[in-house]
Design a protein around this motif. Structure first.
Motif, mmCIF file in Angstrom:
data_model
loop_
_atom_site.group_PDB
_atom_site.id
_atom_site.type_symbol
_atom_site.label_atom_id
_atom_site.label_comp_id
_atom_site.label_asym_id
_atom_site.label_seq_id
_atom_site.Cartn_x
_atom_site.Cartn_y
_atom_site.Cartn_z
ATOM 1 N N ALA A 124 0.993 -1.396 0.025
ATOM 2 C CA ALA A 124 0.083 -0.148 -0.068
ATOM 3 C C ALA A 124 0.854 1.433 0.005
ATOM 4 O O ALA A 124 0.603 2.352 -0.700
ATOM 5 C CB ALA A 124 -1.130 0.085 1.307
ATOM 6 N N GLN A 125 1.890 1.190 0.584
ATOM 7 C CA GLN A 125 2.781 2.517 0.636
ATOM 8 C C GLN A 125 3.341 2.704 -0.438
ATOM 9 O O GLN A 125 3.423 3.870 -1.069
ATOM 10 C CB GLN A 125 3.994 2.137 1.735
ATOM 11 C CG GLN A 125 3.574 1.991 3.101
ATOM 12 C CD GLN A 125 4.579 1.624 4.296
ATOM 13 O OE1 GLN A 125 5.655 1.169 3.971
ATOM 14 N NE2 GLN A 125 4.305 1.827 5.619
ATOM 15 N N ALA A 166 0.608 3.926 -2.995
ATOM 16 C CA ALA A 166 0.276 5.142 -2.600
ATOM 17 C C ALA A 166 1.326 6.209 -3.375
ATOM 18 O O ALA A 166 0.826 7.135 -3.981
ATOM 19 C CB ALA A 166 0.206 5.463 -1.322
ATOM 20 N N GLU A 171 0.624 9.087 -5.996
ATOM 21 C CA GLU A 171 0.778 10.437 -5.619
ATOM 22 C C GLU A 171 1.960 11.342 -6.587
ATOM 23 O O GLU A 171 1.444 12.261 -7.071
ATOM 24 C CB GLU A 171 1.463 10.544 -4.141
ATOM 25 C CG GLU A 171 2.059 11.910 -3.506
ATOM 26 C CD GLU A 171 2.132 11.674 -2.108
ATOM 27 O OE1 GLU A 171 3.289 12.188 -1.963
ATOM 28 O OE2 GLU A 171 1.386 11.347 -1.327
ATOM 29 N N LYS A 184 -1.440 14.997 -1.158
ATOM 30 C CA LYS A 184 -0.896 13.677 -0.409
ATOM 31 C C LYS A 184 -1.943 12.633 -0.681
ATOM 32 O O LYS A 184 -3.021 12.982 -0.756
ATOM 33 C CB LYS A 184 -0.795 13.923 1.075
ATOM 34 C CG LYS A 184 0.418 14.832 1.513
ATOM 35 C CD LYS A 184 0.572 15.046 2.880
ATOM 36 C CE LYS A 184 -0.649 15.646 3.717
ATOM 37 N NZ LYS A 184 -0.261 15.932 5.054
ATOM 38 N N PHE A 185 -1.481 11.474 -0.890
ATOM 39 C CA PHE A 185 -2.381 10.260 -1.060
ATOM 40 C C PHE A 185 -1.995 9.232 -0.207
ATOM 41 O O PHE A 185 -0.546 8.629 -0.223
ATOM 42 C CB PHE A 185 -2.337 9.782 -2.580
ATOM 43 C CG PHE A 185 -3.412 8.747 -2.808
ATOM 44 C CD1 PHE A 185 -4.643 9.178 -3.406
ATOM 45 C CD2 PHE A 185 -3.175 7.269 -2.817
ATOM 46 C CE1 PHE A 185 -5.792 8.144 -3.541
ATOM 47 C CE2 PHE A 185 -3.970 6.336 -3.141
ATOM 48 C CZ PHE A 185 -5.166 6.585 -3.625
ATOM 49 N N ARG A 186 -2.924 8.490 0.557
ATOM 50 C CA ARG A 186 -2.723 7.407 1.054
ATOM 51 C C ARG A 186 -3.459 6.241 1.127
ATOM 52 O O ARG A 186 -4.775 6.371 0.637
ATOM 53 C CB ARG A 186 -2.550 7.926 2.687
ATOM 54 C CG ARG A 186 -1.776 8.968 2.986
ATOM 55 C CD ARG A 186 -0.139 8.468 2.977
ATOM 56 N NE ARG A 186 0.676 9.550 3.490
ATOM 57 C CZ ARG A 186 1.407 10.498 2.765
ATOM 58 N NH1 ARG A 186 0.939 10.402 1.583
ATOM 59 N NH2 ARG A 186 1.944 11.456 3.057
ATOM 60 N N ILE A 187 -3.067 5.089 1.296
ATOM 61 C CA ILE A 187 -4.137 4.006 1.482
ATOM 62 C C ILE A 187 -4.159 3.472 2.946
ATOM 63 O O ILE A 187 -3.034 3.016 3.418
ATOM 64 C CB ILE A 187 -3.597 2.890 0.583
ATOM 65 C CG1 ILE A 187 -3.483 3.529 -0.928
ATOM 66 C CG2 ILE A 187 -4.577 1.553 0.493
ATOM 67 C CD1 ILE A 187 -3.083 2.264 -1.967
ATOM 68 N N TYR A 219 -9.211 4.576 0.183
ATOM 69 C CA TYR A 219 -8.211 5.892 -0.256
ATOM 70 C C TYR A 219 -8.444 7.199 0.358
ATOM 71 O O TYR A 219 -9.583 7.580 0.665
ATOM 72 C CB TYR A 219 -8.509 6.186 -1.638
ATOM 73 C CG TYR A 219 -8.106 4.790 -2.803
ATOM 74 C CD1 TYR A 219 -7.159 4.004 -2.337
ATOM 75 C CD2 TYR A 219 -9.014 4.599 -3.896
ATOM 76 C CE1 TYR A 219 -6.838 3.015 -3.264
ATOM 77 C CE2 TYR A 219 -8.760 3.721 -4.527
ATOM 78 C CZ TYR A 219 -7.575 2.815 -4.388
ATOM 79 O OH TYR A 219 -7.361 1.914 -5.279
ATOM 80 N N PHE A 240 -6.920 11.214 0.866
ATOM 81 C CA PHE A 240 -6.541 12.352 0.079
ATOM 82 C C PHE A 240 -6.447 13.552 0.489
ATOM 83 O O PHE A 240 -7.437 13.940 1.355
ATOM 84 C CB PHE A 240 -7.508 12.107 -1.225
ATOM 85 C CG PHE A 240 -7.066 13.433 -2.423
ATOM 86 C CD1 PHE A 240 -5.909 13.295 -2.920
ATOM 87 C CD2 PHE A 240 -7.885 14.224 -2.718
ATOM 88 C CE1 PHE A 240 -5.612 14.273 -3.992
ATOM 89 C CE2 PHE A 240 -7.874 15.234 -3.644
ATOM 90 C CZ PHE A 240 -6.565 15.277 -4.270
ATOM 91 N N THR A 249 -4.753 13.967 5.358
ATOM 92 C CA THR A 249 -5.478 13.385 4.268
ATOM 93 C C THR A 249 -6.717 12.908 5.104
ATOM 94 O O THR A 249 -6.820 12.499 6.472
ATOM 95 C CB THR A 249 -4.748 12.003 4.085
ATOM 96 O OG1 THR A 249 -4.233 11.145 5.282
ATOM 97 C CG2 THR A 249 -3.500 12.310 3.315
ATOM 98 N N ILE A 305 -5.214 6.562 -10.532
ATOM 99 C CA ILE A 305 -5.176 5.472 -9.769
ATOM 100 C C ILE A 305 -5.334 4.317 -11.378
ATOM 101 O O ILE A 305 -4.626 3.314 -11.191
ATOM 102 C CB ILE A 305 -6.480 5.179 -9.028
ATOM 103 C CG1 ILE A 305 -6.145 5.928 -7.829
ATOM 104 C CG2 ILE A 305 -6.446 3.576 -8.877
ATOM 105 C CD1 ILE A 305 -7.532 6.011 -6.937
#
Length: 298
Positions: free
Chosen positions: A23-24, A27, A31, A43-46, A63, A65, A73, A92
């Protein structure tokens, strides 16, 4: 029953550990793509949170954001506008284009609040993702419209009783006329027609031109994984993505394609090499469940 519960717990723990790592990286790739699409401070994270154990483990993925600098986020579906969601989904889909099996993608309002270099980047990404999917984009920007292999004009007409909507394909001179109209000029303008022809010619040769990407965008793009598609496999099923010819990778791909016989076959091949592989055992068990083969599964 206790032995099975322990087995299930071990599988879920291993899946969670590998999903967290995948996931890191996924993401980070998304990003970097977002920066190219105009979200230079995004910033984008899972986020992975515990859930009730199911066939694919005990993680729920979301997700998250943050479009602007200094913001935390939050859930993408809760805070993003329709235009932002369209561009995030484009990022994505582009990163996952080689393993995303959705055949048709529709992007509406993807041109909201963008222009110039960003519009050129969006046009290029739409063209790229169109190599793997059927893409429909509803747009008012000539740069994006010119990037399509086909161009349709949607118009409304009214008579004394009601309103009608019609869609017509445009080609050749008619398409140049439409691009000129989208540029906001007269169809008789020589400079506008030259510009329209240049946009179409660049798109036809897959060289949509735009100003140079910022150094920050370049550095972020360089951080992307060389195999983003396999990162998606890892995120879904916890696979090690270092060797895409491994029977285990092939088993994961077959599982995603719902080819359960192939999934079991490749998992069995891998088990001959690694008889204690939890991943291969899980794939074989999941395939049996999807085939309602409960006797073999037990």
């Amino acid at each position: 029953s206790c032995a099975f519960d322990h087995f299930k717990s071990v599988i879920c723990e291993k899946l969670h550990a590998r999903r967290t790592a995948a996931a890191q990286k996924l993401a980070m790739a998304i990003e970097a793509k977002l920066i190219e699409l105009g979200f230079e401070k995004a910033k984008f994270r899972i986020a992975l949170t515990p859930s009730q154990p199911e066939h694919f483990g005990s993680d729920a993925a979301e997700y998250q954001f943050a479009p602007n600098l200094g913001e935390e986020t939050h859930s993408l579906r809760k805070i993003a506008s329709s235009g932002e969601i369209a561009r995030v989904m484009l990022a994505i889909r582009t990163v996952l284009s080689t393993v995303d099996y959705v055949p048709i993608l529709v992007f509406d309002e993807i041109d909201a609040n963008i222009g110039g270099r960003v519009a050129g980047a969006v046009a290029s990404e739409l063209h790229e993702i169109g190599q793997h999917h059927q893409v429909f984009s509803i747009t008012h920007l000539p740069l994006i419209a010119a990037a399509g292999e086909s161009h349709f004009v949607v118009a409304k007409h009214t008579d004394s009783e009601r309103t009608y909507t019609e869609i017509q394909p445009v080609e050749g001179e008619a398409r140049i006329d439409e691009i000129v109209r989208m540029l906001g000029d007269s169809i008789n303008s020589a400079s506008a027609r030259t510009h329209a022809k240049t946009l179409l010619a660049n798109a036809a040769s897959n060289t949509v031109k735009m100003p140079k990407t910022s150094s920050k965008a370049k550095k972020s793009a360089e951080r992307k994984s060389s195999q983003p598609g396999l990162l998606f496999l890892a995120l879904v099923t916890g696979c090690n993505y270092n060797d895409d010819n491994s029977p285990l990778i092939l088993a994961h791909k077959a599982l995603l394609e719902q080819d359960y016989d192939m999934a079991k076959q490749q998992a069995s091949i891998y088990l001959r090499i690694n008889p204690e592989s939890i991943d291969a055992l899980a794939i074989r068990a999941i395939s049996m469940l999807n085939e309602n083969d409960y006797t073999s599964w037990k």
